[in-house]
Write a protein that holds these residues in place. Structure first.
Motif, short mmCIF file in Angstrom:
data_model
loop_
_atom_site.label_atom_id
_atom_site.label_comp_id
_atom_site.label_asym_id
_atom_site.label_seq_id
_atom_site.Cartn_x
_atom_site.Cartn_y
_atom_site.Cartn_z
N ILE A 58 0.85 -1.18 0.00
CA ILE A 58 0.00 0.00 0.00
C ILE A 58 0.89 1.24 0.00
O ILE A 58 1.74 1.40 0.88
CB ILE A 58 -0.91 0.04 1.24
CG1 ILE A 58 -1.86 -1.15 1.25
CG2 ILE A 58 -1.68 1.35 1.29
CD1 ILE A 58 -2.69 -1.26 2.51
N ASP A 59 0.68 2.10 -0.99
CA ASP A 59 1.35 3.40 -1.03
C ASP A 59 0.61 4.30 -0.04
O ASP A 59 -0.53 4.70 -0.27
CB ASP A 59 1.27 3.96 -2.45
CG ASP A 59 1.85 5.36 -2.58
OD1 ASP A 59 2.18 6.00 -1.56
OD2 ASP A 59 1.97 5.82 -3.73
N THR A 60 1.26 4.60 1.07
CA THR A 60 0.60 5.37 2.14
C THR A 60 0.36 6.82 1.72
O THR A 60 -0.54 7.46 2.26
CB THR A 60 1.42 5.33 3.44
OG1 THR A 60 2.75 5.81 3.18
CG2 THR A 60 1.49 3.92 3.99
N GLU A 61 1.13 7.32 0.78
CA GLU A 61 0.90 8.69 0.29
C GLU A 61 -0.42 8.77 -0.47
O GLU A 61 -1.12 9.77 -0.39
CB GLU A 61 2.04 9.12 -0.64
CG GLU A 61 3.36 9.32 0.06
CD GLU A 61 3.38 10.58 0.91
OE1 GLU A 61 3.10 11.68 0.39
OE2 GLU A 61 3.66 10.44 2.11
N ALA A 62 -0.76 7.73 -1.17
CA ALA A 62 -1.99 7.70 -1.97
C ALA A 62 -3.19 7.17 -1.17
O ALA A 62 -4.32 7.25 -1.64
CB ALA A 62 -1.79 6.84 -3.22
N ASN A 63 -2.93 6.62 0.01
CA ASN A 63 -3.99 6.00 0.81
C ASN A 63 -3.90 6.42 2.27
O ASN A 63 -3.68 5.61 3.17
CB ASN A 63 -3.90 4.47 0.71
CG ASN A 63 -4.23 3.98 -0.67
OD1 ASN A 63 -5.38 3.97 -1.06
ND2 ASN A 63 -3.21 3.59 -1.42
N GLN A 64 -4.07 7.70 2.50
CA GLN A 64 -3.97 8.26 3.86
C GLN A 64 -4.96 7.59 4.82
O GLN A 64 -4.63 7.31 5.97
CB GLN A 64 -4.22 9.77 3.81
CG GLN A 64 -3.96 10.48 5.11
CD GLN A 64 -2.50 10.57 5.46
OE1 GLN A 64 -1.65 10.64 4.59
NE2 GLN A 64 -2.19 10.57 6.74
N ARG A 65 -6.15 7.31 4.35
CA ARG A 65 -7.17 6.69 5.22
C ARG A 65 -6.72 5.31 5.69
O ARG A 65 -6.91 4.95 6.85
CB ARG A 65 -8.50 6.61 4.48
CG ARG A 65 -9.62 6.09 5.33
CD ARG A 65 -10.95 6.18 4.61
NE ARG A 65 -11.99 5.57 5.41
CZ ARG A 65 -13.15 5.19 4.92
NH1 ARG A 65 -13.42 5.38 3.64
NH2 ARG A 65 -14.05 4.63 5.69
N VAL A 66 -6.12 4.53 4.79
CA VAL A 66 -5.62 3.21 5.16
C VAL A 66 -4.50 3.35 6.19
O VAL A 66 -4.45 2.63 7.18
CB VAL A 66 -5.12 2.44 3.92
CG1 VAL A 66 -4.39 1.17 4.33
CG2 VAL A 66 -6.28 2.11 3.00
N MET A 67 -3.59 4.30 5.95
CA MET A 67 -2.48 4.52 6.87
C MET A 67 -2.99 4.85 8.27
O MET A 67 -2.49 4.32 9.27
CB MET A 67 -1.60 5.65 6.35
CG MET A 67 -0.32 5.84 7.14
SD MET A 67 0.76 7.04 6.36
CE MET A 67 0.61 8.37 7.51
N GLU A 68 -3.98 5.70 8.36
CA GLU A 68 -4.55 6.06 9.65
C GLU A 68 -5.27 4.87 10.29
O GLU A 68 -5.13 4.63 11.49
CB GLU A 68 -5.50 7.24 9.49
CG GLU A 68 -4.78 8.52 9.14
CD GLU A 68 -5.70 9.66 8.73
OE1 GLU A 68 -6.94 9.49 8.78
OE2 GLU A 68 -5.18 10.71 8.34
N GLU A 69 -6.06 4.14 9.52
CA GLU A 69 -6.80 2.99 10.03
C GLU A 69 -5.86 1.92 10.58
O GLU A 69 -6.13 1.31 11.61
CB GLU A 69 -7.67 2.40 8.91
CG GLU A 69 -8.47 1.20 9.31
CD GLU A 69 -9.71 1.54 10.12
OE1 GLU A 69 -10.26 0.60 10.73
OE2 GLU A 69 -10.13 2.70 10.15
N ALA A 70 -4.73 1.70 9.90
CA ALA A 70 -3.78 0.68 10.32
C ALA A 70 -2.80 1.21 11.37
O ALA A 70 -2.00 0.45 11.90
CB ALA A 70 -3.01 0.15 9.12
N ASN A 71 -2.87 2.51 11.65
CA ASN A 71 -2.00 3.15 12.64
C ASN A 71 -0.52 3.01 12.27
O ASN A 71 0.32 2.68 13.10
CB ASN A 71 -2.28 2.59 14.04
CG ASN A 71 -1.79 3.51 15.12
OD1 ASN A 71 -1.70 4.71 14.93
ND2 ASN A 71 -1.46 2.95 16.27
N VAL A 72 -0.21 3.27 11.00
CA VAL A 72 1.16 3.21 10.51
C VAL A 72 1.90 4.46 10.98
O VAL A 72 1.45 5.58 10.75
CB VAL A 72 1.19 3.11 8.97
CG1 VAL A 72 2.61 3.16 8.46
CG2 VAL A 72 0.49 1.84 8.53
N ARG A 73 3.06 4.26 11.61
CA ARG A 73 3.85 5.38 12.13
C ARG A 73 5.21 5.50 11.46
O ARG A 73 5.80 6.57 11.46
CB ARG A 73 4.05 5.23 13.64
CG ARG A 73 2.76 5.25 14.41
CD ARG A 73 2.23 6.66 14.52
NE ARG A 73 0.98 6.67 15.24
CZ ARG A 73 -0.13 7.19 14.78
NH1 ARG A 73 -0.17 7.74 13.60
NH2 ARG A 73 -1.23 7.17 15.49
#
Length: 95
Positions: A58-73
């Motif tokens: 998952i490209d976290t730049e293109a999928n901010q919602r996924v990054m937040e949901e998965a709590n990626v730090r």
């Protein structure tokens, strides 16, 4: 099995709620360690002993919602999901 990109939040939800264990690489285009580890992740996904696992990125730049949901730090981060539960995670690539 080749690594499959996850493009949307809905795809992410479908993958993590599936019965097949899903290993997800959370990466970003600007992340140098992400670029270094990507070929190793691809190689790992193609090993015969890993045939029963799903490999995704998952490209976290293109999928901010996924990054937040998965709590990626940190990036890259690797997480394993099955049936809606996070089974494990590695918050960065260790060398």
């Amino acid at each position: 099995m080749p690594v499959t990109p996850i493009e949307t939040f809905d795809e992410f939800q479908k993958v993590i709620n599936g019965e097949t264990p899903a290993i997800i690489d959370f990466w970003a285009p600007w992340c140098a360690p992400c670029k270094l580890i990507s070929p190793l992740f691809e190689k790992f996904s193609n090993r015969p002993e890993n045939a029963g696992l799903g490999f995704y990125k998952i490209d976290t730049e293109a999928n901010q919602r996924v990054m937040e949901e998965a709590n990626v730090r940190t990036m890259p981060s690797f997480m394993v999901f099955k049936s809606g539960k996070k089974l494990g995670e590695s918050p960065s690539a260790k060398t």
